[in-house]
Design a protein around this motif. Structure first.
Motif, PDB file in Angstrom:
ATOM      1  N   VAL A  65       0.857  -1.189   0.000  1.00 44.19           N
ATOM      2  CA  VAL A  65       0.000   0.000   0.000  1.00 44.19           C
ATOM      3  C   VAL A  65       0.898   1.246   0.000  1.00 44.19           C
ATOM      4  CG1 VAL A  65      -1.783   1.262   1.253  1.00 44.19           C
ATOM      5  CG2 VAL A  65      -1.787  -1.254   1.270  1.00 44.19           C
ATOM      6  N   PRO A  66       0.763   2.086  -1.043  1.00 43.42           N
ATOM      7  CA  PRO A  66       1.654   3.248  -1.135  1.00 43.42           C
ATOM      8  C   PRO A  66       1.274   4.346  -0.142  1.00 43.42           C
ATOM      9  CG  PRO A  66       0.095   3.262  -2.944  1.00 43.42           C
ATOM     10  CD  PRO A  66      -0.171   1.995  -2.177  1.00 43.42           C
ATOM     11  N   VAL A  67       2.263   5.137   0.199  1.00 38.49           N
ATOM     12  CA  VAL A  67       2.073   6.309   1.062  1.00 38.49           C
ATOM     13  C   VAL A  67       2.558   7.520   0.265  1.00 38.49           C
ATOM     14  CG1 VAL A  67       2.974   7.460   3.137  1.00 38.49           C
ATOM     15  CG2 VAL A  67       2.328   5.034   3.228  1.00 38.49           C
ATOM     16  N   HIS A  68       1.789   8.603   0.300  1.00 39.72           N
ATOM     17  CA  HIS A  68       2.212   9.816  -0.399  1.00 39.72           C
ATOM     18  C   HIS A  68       3.525  10.303   0.172  1.00 39.72           C
ATOM     19  CE1 HIS A  68      -1.520  10.339  -2.636  1.00 39.72           C
ATOM     20  NE2 HIS A  68      -2.146   9.943  -1.541  1.00 39.72           N
ATOM     21  N   LEU A  69       4.453  10.593  -0.714  1.00 42.09           N
ATOM     22  CA  LEU A  69       5.766  11.068  -0.283  1.00 42.09           C
ATOM     23  C   LEU A  69       6.233  12.150  -1.233  1.00 42.09           C
ATOM     24  CD1 LEU A  69       8.051  10.229   1.849  1.00 42.09           C
ATOM     25  CD2 LEU A  69       9.247   9.394  -0.180  1.00 42.09           C
ATOM     26  N   ARG A  70       6.849  13.180  -0.690  1.00 46.83           N
ATOM     27  CA  ARG A  70       7.336  14.242  -1.544  1.00 46.83           C
ATOM     28  C   ARG A  70       8.615  14.815  -0.957  1.00 46.83           C
ATOM     29  NH1 ARG A  70       3.361  18.881  -3.761  1.00 46.83           N
ATOM     30  NH2 ARG A  70       4.974  20.143  -4.761  1.00 46.83           N
ATOM     31  N   SER A  71       9.569  15.085  -1.830  1.00 48.94           N
ATOM     32  CA  SER A  71      10.798  15.742  -1.407  1.00 48.94           C
ATOM     33  C   SER A  71      10.714  17.212  -1.777  1.00 48.94           C
ATOM     34  CB  SER A  71      12.006  15.113  -2.114  1.00 48.94           C
ATOM     35  OG  SER A  71      13.150  15.943  -1.905  1.00 48.94           O
ATOM     36  N   ILE A  72      10.938  18.045  -0.789  1.00 49.43           N
ATOM     37  CA  ILE A  72      10.983  19.491  -1.073  1.00 49.43           C
ATOM     38  C   ILE A  72      12.371  19.972  -0.697  1.00 49.43           C
ATOM     39  CG2 ILE A  72      10.060  21.735  -0.394  1.00 49.43           C
ATOM     40  CD1 ILE A  72       7.331  20.391  -0.269  1.00 49.43           C
ATOM     41  N   GLY A  73      13.160  20.228  -1.715  1.00 49.35           N
ATOM     42  CA  GLY A  73      14.535  20.657  -1.483  1.00 49.35           C
ATOM     43  C   GLY A  73      15.332  19.653  -0.672  1.00 49.35           C
ATOM     44  N   GLY A  74      14.907  18.382  -0.692  1.00 49.46           N
ATOM     45  CA  GLY A  74      15.639  17.363   0.053  1.00 49.46           C
ATOM     46  C   GLY A  74      15.062  17.060   1.427  1.00 49.46           C
ATOM     47  N   LEU A  75      13.960  17.701   1.763  1.00 47.68           N
ATOM     48  CA  LEU A  75      13.232  17.348   2.994  1.00 47.68           C
ATOM     49  C   LEU A  75      12.060  16.467   2.585  1.00 47.68           C
ATOM     50  CD1 LEU A  75      13.197  20.855   4.745  1.00 47.68           C
ATOM     51  CD2 LEU A  75      14.796  18.951   5.112  1.00 47.68           C
ATOM     52  N   LEU A  76      11.936  15.308   3.221  1.00 47.51           N
ATOM     53  CA  LEU A  76      10.901  14.347   2.837  1.00 47.51           C
ATOM     54  C   LEU A  76       9.658  14.526   3.701  1.00 47.51           C
ATOM     55  CD1 LEU A  76      13.122  11.158   2.395  1.00 47.51           C
ATOM     56  CD2 LEU A  76      12.259  12.715   0.615  1.00 47.51           C
ATOM     57  N   TYR A  77       8.514  14.625   3.032  1.00 44.78           N
ATOM     58  CA  TYR A  77       7.215  14.752   3.692  1.00 44.78           C
ATOM     59  C   TYR A  77       6.339  13.590   3.269  1.00 44.78           C
ATOM     60  CZ  TYR A  77       8.675  19.459   4.926  1.00 44.78           C
ATOM     61  OH  TYR A  77       9.361  20.515   5.451  1.00 44.78           O
ATOM     62  N   ALA A  78       5.713  12.952   4.252  1.00 40.62           N
ATOM     63  CA  ALA A  78       4.801  11.849   3.964  1.00 40.62           C
ATOM     64  C   ALA A  78       3.409  12.213   4.434  1.00 40.62           C
ATOM     65  CB  ALA A  78       5.269  10.583   4.678  1.00 40.62           C
ATOM     66  N   CYS A  79       2.406  11.648   3.759  1.00 37.27           N
ATOM     67  CA  CYS A  79       1.020  11.801   4.227  1.00 37.27           C
ATOM     68  C   CYS A  79       0.322  10.462   4.106  1.00 37.27           C
ATOM     69  CB  CYS A  79       0.277  12.866   3.427  1.00 37.27           C
ATOM     70  SG  CYS A  79      -1.416  13.087   4.025  1.00 37.27           S
ATOM     71  N   LEU A  80      -0.244   9.981   5.212  1.00 41.45           N
ATOM     72  CA  LEU A  80      -0.856   8.653   5.235  1.00 41.45           C
ATOM     73  C   LEU A  80      -2.265   8.643   4.650  1.00 41.45           C
ATOM     74  CD1 LEU A  80       0.189   7.275   8.759  1.00 41.45           C
ATOM     75  CD2 LEU A  80       1.481   7.309   6.628  1.00 41.45           C
ATOM     76  N   ALA A  81      -2.849   9.808   4.485  1.00 43.19           N
ATOM     77  CA  ALA A  81      -4.235   9.858   4.007  1.00 43.19           C
ATOM     78  C   ALA A  81      -4.288   9.659   2.502  1.00 43.19           C
ATOM     79  CB  ALA A  81      -4.855  11.194   4.379  1.00 43.19           C
ATOM     80  N   ASP A  82      -5.466   9.291   2.022  1.00 46.10           N
ATOM     81  CA  ASP A  82      -5.636   9.110   0.577  1.00 46.10           C
ATOM     82  C   ASP A  82      -5.492  10.442  -0.159  1.00 46.10           C
ATOM     83  OD1 ASP A  82      -6.042   6.438   0.958  1.00 46.10           O
ATOM     84  OD2 ASP A  82      -8.228   6.612   1.032  1.00 46.10           O
ATOM     85  N   ARG A  83      -6.056  11.493   0.395  1.00 46.47           N
ATOM     86  CA  ARG A  83      -6.009  12.805  -0.263  1.00 46.47           C
ATOM     87  C   ARG A  83      -5.258  13.804   0.608  1.00 46.47           C
ATOM     88  NH1 ARG A  83     -12.255  13.622  -2.049  1.00 46.47           N
ATOM     89  NH2 ARG A  83     -12.608  11.496  -2.824  1.00 46.47           N
TER      90      ARG A  83
END
Lengths: 417, 417, 417
Positions: C138-156
């Motif tokens: 099950v994937p988790v939203h993940l994003r790198s912003i300038g090398g800082l990783l942010y995750a969000c467990l929600a669908d949206r």
């Protein structure tokens, strides 16, 4: 302080899909744990130890079932009885957990003194109008089946323990558990829900990669496989094992040793399965080399090659071999902690150092239980995640898990959930 | 997050049978614990220590009552005051638990600074419109009765502490608690509910078999017996003790030392009992040989043979003897854990090593408290069992327990349960 | 087992007075903790670590968000992805917490094997009708912003992470976080609610008395002061600092280094604030002497005197300097326990012992975090008291705390409370 079955738990039980693991909360929630204790562990027959824990009059074994401690003792008339470990005066525990030997039961608080029959023999300062006969210890239902002790805390225990007796008395008789002794005991606390402990025990899909010690003598093929998953070589091994099993079964049955599987699972209050299994390698015993660990055989056994008589229950698993037996009691401590108490039994006249060596005797199951504890812990941890989705069981290797959960849900529903 | 008294607890309170121990949940349930803290420990007068904890201006004693820590201090005008140990800015604890000496109260977080009167003297960065006079420390009701400090966290404390003052001021005066010092302190955590701790303290039925050290000087007969339970020899001893007590009582009363029992128990918000008791053996003090442990006597005492002035409260017990006093505070930590804080007091000018030896001074009650902790633990454990049934108290030896539980239920019901 | 937002929590949220600390239960209650996890930590973007935790394909970082463990990995196509750390079969955790390198993801339980893309590559014994494509991780939203990783467990996830990207990508680019390495990591558990941890981080009112190490390079004046509280000398210092800041800001902006504050706080789902700050003393780095701790500068940085680029989030704070960066993740463990995970980053080619010394690099923030842990603990302890009253924030120094709590209440209310 919950008086009536929770509709939330009932809804979770109904929501389980067949052939799938449970919704997460049925493994992780504290209220579900309380309900499991109330229904499964307080109203069903629970395995509490072998009869050789209390071989002589005055011998006592104290076992905790949840927050209820029970005293199992052999009285002066050679009857094995059980009582709640609670003084009728101020409620004190009479005896600490474990094995001991006593003359009478004397409460450490105010010395109220009970006979081994549970009757109150003596209580000071209570006056003439005090009726000692109303202050006997509260009895707990206890039954020995072939030397395995089962207790039930409820007033009306399930009647179908008779089915277990009918199947197992004869099978267990040659192993002479009353004439056995506990050569070693290990308590292990698994960091997972008790149902995950039982699920883990009900399949051997995980064995080959996890249990090198166990797999010397234990044949995982007996617990199912998908032929399409096997290499040609492994398929040939599987066929050879099936033929070997058929041959052994004929031989053992002819000798009077029942071999075929009996399953008394979903659909029954008391859950058990038994079968006599062929062991791998040298074929004698669950040891590092599959050879017997004890020179003196159990009970009236005269041969080491009669396989592994296994027995599963809803809180236990056991293996009876010619030279020794391994019995395991499963006792939940919390939603996420489960006690696994393993006892290795040998003939009471076997001499440590001469007839057996404890390290050799216990090697396989000590390793196996520790390996399983890790698997149960990672399963419990993962199931607590938002990312957990109930998963599908393999119909080849995990049918017994589906059956166990079906039983579990039936039992909960039969008690109002 | 419970706003109103639970009907479930009210129903449990109503269900208690007279002269019997409580239903199990009243001892073991976490919600009942919360209710006990709310009603008994937050709305009644609670013993929090002797006045010699804060002998000089600037001396501070910090005591935790549940999750509420209070600061007890002597201010510059020699007034003993109490405040909640909470900064009015961001809520930080101002001082750690225990004894210390300070000039002003400075919050470690942002250095808000309070006078010993509780007034906010200084707060940086708050601007001109900030009204410091609205940010004094929140006061806690505190009263010294003969040098015993009682606190009440509620806005309107029970008025009947006056009755305690009327009885005890005169009795305690000769013991000079302000001129005493704490020679030793022991904190012990009992693994049981606080009501079991108090019940244990309210009878001596368990003493003879449990407390060999205490029974040198403490006469269990004073706390009741069933004559029919005694041997002819013991009955003779009992009669001799009664005569001895009557003689001592006359002698002490003639000297101006009140001796007779005063009971202020069920029916009153503030629970206490006092009596001057005759000690056994050498009759001087609760020590291993019943001889005084301290050469310098307390306060204005000139004799060692004036018995044991005992005082019970709903969270305390004390013994005042010629040479020393033992004061004990009971503070619940959870449904199953209770802090027992014992302080041994001697005259402040007594010199350790010369006038007294700490081991000799503390021997009896250190042993007694540890023995009682075991009894409380096994009672709590047993009461958690399904096999527990509320038990009958002895009308000869346990009447004070029934009275205490009657008081407890009355107090809970008086506050809405 | 709570299905719908609690009206009790909603009422507490509504009852908070502007510019005051929260009602106690919003910090201390276990149900509020569950709600915080559900709303803030499961439905918002959460900082989970720097991208240099996973520099090469196959590198993995496992991070726990509450009871949900997530796998962050770099796949073979150089894409950084995240998945729930839960096998689709029986729910086992695939990997333990921490950093590792793998080829494929193999479940320790039954060897279900997943590609780094999350696809199920292999599962034995599941039969022909088993559809592996329905059993990806099950994937988790993940994003790198300038090398800082942010995750969000929600669908949206909240869409406004784009705002953070727009502000921070350019500012962080010169620091080259992908080419950094973690020189040191410290996990510290604070004994307080996570909101107290964040409040503590959002003001420097407490700095001068608490943080001697930090105050060498960190200028508390930047975070507000009441001019009336300052001495004439300190006011002169404050004015000098303002002038110095204005000069530096012009200089840095001219060099292309954005300096001015950006605030994206109450009113937005994703909470952040950034500003380039002037450092005190030697002005290079947050070290004991304000000189750089690492000889090799980060990324494409060529100067050590470009100040401290700070970034706050709702579960993080960071400082980017020429020679090193400090990133801190805040993760609640219970209502009263919060994990503070601090990582010190240097250029990946910097050599320990030659270019930097770990003790020197970590000295300031190790000390600072331990000092703050004590303040958070005494605040949490005091707030649990009956004597706690919500306190007023300084409008000069604590405006960011009011803003944070306003944001918190908005977010809870936006999700049904």
């Amino acid at each position: 302080m919950h008086d009536s079955p929770s509709p939330r738990i009932a809804s979770l039980l109904r929501s389980r899909q067949p052939n799938h693991t449970l919704p997460a909360e049925l493994y992780t929630d504290a209220n579900v744990f309380d309900a499991d204790m109330e229904v499964i562990f307080h109203r069903h027959w629970i395995y509490v130890g072998p009869i050789c824990d209390v071989p002589e009059p005055g011998d006592v074994s104290v076992v905790d079932i949840g927050r209820s401690s029970i005293i199992i003792l052999r009285d002066d008339a050679d009857v094995v009885r059980a009582f709640f470990n609670v003084c009728r005066h101020r409620g004190a525990r009479l005896l600490p957990a474990g094995i001991s030997t006593i003359g009478r039961l004397v409460c450490p608080y105010h010395q109220w003194t009970y006979e081994l029959s549970g009757e109150l023999a003596h209580a000071m300062h209570m006056g003439k109008d005090f009726d000692a006969s109303c202050h006997s210890l509260v009895p707990v239902h206890l039954r020995s089946i072939g030397g395995l002790l089962y207790a039930c805390l409820a007033d009306r225990p399930p009647a179908d323990l008779d089915d277990l007796a009918e199947v197992m008395e004869a099978r267990l008789a040659p192993y002479g558990l009353r004439d056995a002794k506990v050569a070693h005991q290990v308590d292990l606390i698994e960091r997972g829900n008790w149902k995950l402990t039982i699920e883990n025990n009900r399949e051997c899909y995980h064995c080959s990669a996890t249990h090198p010690e166990l797999c010397v003598a234990f044949v995982d093929l007996d617990f199912g496989f998908d032929p399409a998953s096997l290499s040609a070589e492994d398929r040939a091994l599987a066929e050879a094992h099936e033929m070997r099993y058929a041959g052994k079964a004929r031989e053992w049955e002819a000798l009077g040793f029942e071999t075929k599987a009996v399953e008394h699972l979903a659909g029954h209050p008391t859950n058990f399965r038994t079968q006599r299994l062929v062991m791998g390698g040298a074929g004698e015993s669950q040891t590092a080399d599959a050879l017997a660990a004890c020179g003196r055989l159990l009970g009236s056994m005269t041969r080491k090659d009669l396989g592994d008589l296994h027995l599963w229950g809803h809180n236990a698993w056991h293996h009876f071999m010619g030279d020794h037996a391994v019995t395991t009691m499963v006792m939940p401590l919390s939603a996420s902690e489960t006690l696994i108490r393993t006892k290795w039994l040998v003939h009471k006249e076997a001499v440590e150092g001469a007839d057996y060596d404890v390290d050799r005797l216990t090697h396989v199951w000590k390793a196996t239980n520790e390996q399983d504890a890790h698997l149960v812990a990672i399963a419990h941890a993962g199931i607590g995640s938002r990312g957990y989705r109930p998963g599908t069981y393999s119909r080849f290797t995990e049918g017994q898990l589906d059956n166990f959960l079906t039983w579990y849900i039936q039992r909960m529903q039969a008690h109002g959930f």
